[in-house]
Design a protein around this motif. Structure first.
Motif, PDB file in Angstrom:
ATOM      1  N   ALA A 128     -38.210 -31.560 -31.836  1.00  0.00           N
ATOM      2  CA  ALA A 128     -36.953 -30.812 -31.704  1.00  0.00           C
ATOM      3  C   ALA A 128     -36.937 -29.604 -32.631  1.00  0.00           C
ATOM      4  CB  ALA A 128     -35.770 -31.733 -31.991  1.00  0.00           C
ATOM      5  N   ILE A 148     -37.322 -35.487 -27.978  1.00  0.00           N
ATOM      6  CA  ILE A 148     -36.649 -35.690 -29.265  1.00  0.00           C
ATOM      7  C   ILE A 148     -37.060 -37.024 -29.874  1.00  0.00           C
ATOM      8  CG2 ILE A 148     -34.636 -34.220 -28.899  1.00  0.00           C
ATOM      9  CD1 ILE A 148     -33.988 -37.747 -28.241  1.00  0.00           C
ATOM     10  N   GLY A 154     -31.037 -33.943 -29.049  1.00  0.00           N
ATOM     11  CA  GLY A 154     -31.067 -33.492 -27.663  1.00  0.00           C
ATOM     12  C   GLY A 154     -30.101 -32.373 -27.351  1.00  0.00           C
ATOM     13  N   ILE A 158     -30.997 -28.470 -25.968  1.00  0.00           N
ATOM     14  CA  ILE A 158     -30.395 -27.971 -24.725  1.00  0.00           C
ATOM     15  C   ILE A 158     -29.610 -26.698 -24.983  1.00  0.00           C
ATOM     16  CG2 ILE A 158     -28.708 -28.492 -22.927  1.00  0.00           C
ATOM     17  CD1 ILE A 158     -29.514 -31.454 -23.221  1.00  0.00           C
ATOM     18  N   ALA A 433     -34.710 -28.827 -20.437  1.00  0.00           N
ATOM     19  CA  ALA A 433     -34.244 -29.589 -21.593  1.00  0.00           C
ATOM     20  C   ALA A 433     -33.297 -30.719 -21.200  1.00  0.00           C
ATOM     21  CB  ALA A 433     -33.578 -28.651 -22.588  1.00  0.00           C
ATOM     22  N   SER A 434     -32.441 -30.479 -20.221  1.00  0.00           N
ATOM     23  CA  SER A 434     -31.514 -31.536 -19.798  1.00  0.00           C
ATOM     24  C   SER A 434     -32.261 -32.695 -19.156  1.00  0.00           C
ATOM     25  CB  SER A 434     -30.475 -30.976 -18.826  1.00  0.00           C
ATOM     26  OG  SER A 434     -29.614 -30.064 -19.477  1.00  0.00           O
ATOM     27  N   TYR A 437     -34.132 -34.536 -21.851  1.00  0.00           N
ATOM     28  CA  TYR A 437     -33.253 -35.373 -22.674  1.00  0.00           C
ATOM     29  C   TYR A 437     -32.845 -36.636 -21.930  1.00  0.00           C
ATOM     30  CZ  TYR A 437     -29.436 -36.549 -25.884  1.00  0.00           C
ATOM     31  OH  TYR A 437     -28.600 -37.181 -26.786  1.00  0.00           O
ATOM     32  N   ARG A 438     -32.610 -36.508 -20.625  1.00  0.00           N
ATOM     33  CA  ARG A 438     -32.215 -37.686 -19.841  1.00  0.00           C
ATOM     34  C   ARG A 438     -33.361 -38.698 -19.725  1.00  0.00           C
ATOM     35  NH1 ARG A 438     -28.589 -33.982 -16.685  1.00  0.00           N
ATOM     36  NH2 ARG A 438     -26.506 -34.879 -16.949  1.00  0.00           N
ATOM     37  N   ALA A 441     -33.720 -39.816 -24.001  1.00  0.00           N
ATOM     38  CA  ALA A 441     -32.599 -40.567 -24.573  1.00  0.00           C
ATOM     39  C   ALA A 441     -32.675 -42.064 -24.259  1.00  0.00           C
ATOM     40  CB  ALA A 441     -31.275 -39.976 -24.091  1.00  0.00           C
ATOM     41  N   MET A 463     -24.368 -37.456 -20.927  1.00  0.00           N
ATOM     42  CA  MET A 463     -25.480 -37.589 -21.864  1.00  0.00           C
ATOM     43  C   MET A 463     -24.962 -37.941 -23.259  1.00  0.00           C
ATOM     44  SD  MET A 463     -28.130 -34.556 -20.657  1.00  0.00           S
ATOM     45  CE  MET A 463     -26.918 -33.250 -20.543  1.00  0.00           C
TER      46      MET A 463
END
Length: 467
Positions: A128, A148, A154, A158, A433-434, A437-438, A441, A463
């Protein structure tokens, strides 16, 4: 007119599906790489003005693999590399030539105006921080998975990605794979009926598979920049094992979930157009590799995915065992009401055994509650059944279809090609990035559940952890 790469791939897969209804014993279908122009042996020239200059930060195992793969894409030039072990910097020049600039200091990389793209192949605790720094420095970023190490990082990645307008892609290559594209098409066509469960097993039984990487004999505080390696991690005295086997420690890595599960999350979300699970629980422990590590070598996860417009509610089962006495192995199965879709390194297969109407013999004489009725009721039941179903249903012995990728197919190459196309043409990035992250995470939350011994609730749309 600019060629829409995603459309052409999808179009081919639709046409291919119509041509390849293959039953048991038939020759497997082959996904033809020439349609996509993905073979490194079939490259096309790129204008010198359109060359993309890259630098890699972190020249470990994946750093070398990523760099070599990126250079197979036409019009890519390797300018510089950063690593904290001198031996890797020496080997970088041995492999890629003396013209490559090498340094221990990543800030020198980010300050260079002749670098367009930074490939980040560092330990997870730097992902990150370096992603944000590189984008703020005006670089496009290819960040190895997981995006991350900690959940709170996250939204920051983003946000910076959106602010800087840099192309940011996470390096989980399943989302660019023609194999997973085919799986997506098969799923959407209803090939397995209504999805109810996904089962993923990723077992190993070797020292390298368990991250016991070799430590060079010259490893020392003189050849390794230990303080820079630690970064924001807890301060410790120099330890070569922690440096070269960083995946074994929570301080620098994300364990089984961040190394392996994150790929599975990426693949699932791509195939199903899913945003992720809403409930996560994991169990496991350190059962065999008692070598100083503090991450588990056995982990089992259960995750619940909510119903959406793209898929029904289903349960995801994850398993990893680093001391599997059977020799290890993996499988990735999408289980539905009418069949099972299995994905492996070579392709995707569908085995269909749809339910059929039971025969009169099965209903009347078989292991069925009808046998407990009175004889008069049994006779009446049989007579009515024959009237309702006068013609026996044909027995369906099942069907299997296979779709194989071409020999030597490399989805990592596809992933880099898509990334560079996004930079050159403005095409949508495969794993922004989204999306990253999904996928990351849930992996991080798997670790949180294991460490905290509790179930976590997650909102895949917002999120965020649910309070």
């Amino acid at each position: 007119m600019r060629r829409n790469k995603r459309y052409s791939r999808r179009s081919f897969l639709r046409k291919f599906a119509a041509m390849s209804a293959i039953g048991i014993g038939a020759v497997p279908a082959v996904l033809n790489s020439k349609v996509f122009g993905i073979s490194p042996r079939k490259t096309t020239p790129v204008s010198p003005n359109d060359r993309i200059r890259i630098a890699t930060i972190g020249m470990g195992i994946i750093g070398f693999v990523d760099t070599k793969t990126a250079l197979l894409v036409p019009g890519v030039e390797f300018v510089a590399a950063a690593d904290l072990y001198d031996g890797r910097l020496v080997h970088t020049k041995e492999v890629f030539g003396d013209d490559v600039i090498t340094t221990r200091d990543y800030e020198e990389i980010l300050a260079r105006p002749d670098i367009d793209v930074v490939i980040l192949s560092t330990p997870d605790h730097w992902h990150a921080k370096l992603s944000i720094a590189a984008m703020k420095a005006g670089k496009h970023v290819y960040c190895e998975k997981p995006m991350i190490q900690h959940l709170e990082d996250g939204p920051r990645v983003i946000k910076v990605s959106g602010q800087t307008k840099r192309i940011f892609q996470v390096g989980s290559q399943y989302v660019s794979s023609i194999i997973y594209d085919k799986a997506k098409e098969l799923y959407e066509s209803g090939a397995i009926g209504k999805l109810n469960m996904i089962e993923a097993v990723y077992n190993r039984n070797s020292s390298i598979g368990a991250w016991q990487y070799s430590i060079p004999p010259d490893a020392s505080p003189e050849t390794i920049d230990w303080d820079r390696f630690l970064g924001d991690a807890p301060k410790r005295q120099f330890d070569a094992m922690r440096f070269f086997r960083w995946r074994n420690y929570w301080d620098y890595g994300t364990g089984v979930a961040g190394d392996l599960y994150v790929h599975l999350f990426s693949g699932i979300h791509h195939v199903l157009t899913s945003k992720g699970p809403n409930q996560i629980v994991t169990k496991g422990g350190l059962r065999f590799w008692i070598d100083g590590r503090d991450v588990p070598d056995v982990m089992l996860g259960l995750l619940e995915y909510p119903e959406t417009d793209n898929h029904p509610a289903f349960t995801l089962s994850l398993q990893t065992n680093f001391a599997d006495g059977s020799g290890g192995g993996s499988h990735f199965r999408f289980v539905g009401s009418d069949g099972v879709m299995t994905i492996d390194w070579e392709g995707v297969s569908v085995s269909r055994n749809p339910r059929r109407r039971p025969s009169e013999e099965e209903v009347i004489d078989g292991y069925n509650s009808v046998r407990t009725f009175s004889e008069a009721t049994q006779e009446k039941f049989a007579r009515e059944y024959r009237e309702k179903y006068p013609t026996p249903e044909r027995l369906d012995m099942g069907e299997r279809r296979e779709y194989k990728a071409p020999e030597g197919y490399d989805d990592r190459y596809d992933h880099f090609a898509n990334f560079f196309n996004s930079i050159r043409n403005g095409d949508p990035v495969e794993e922004d990035a989204s999306f990253g992250y999904r996928a990351a995470a849930p992996a991080v939350i798997c670790n949180m559940s294991y460490l905290d011994n509790r179930i976590y609730e997650w909102d895949p749309d917002k999120m965020k952890l649910k309070s």
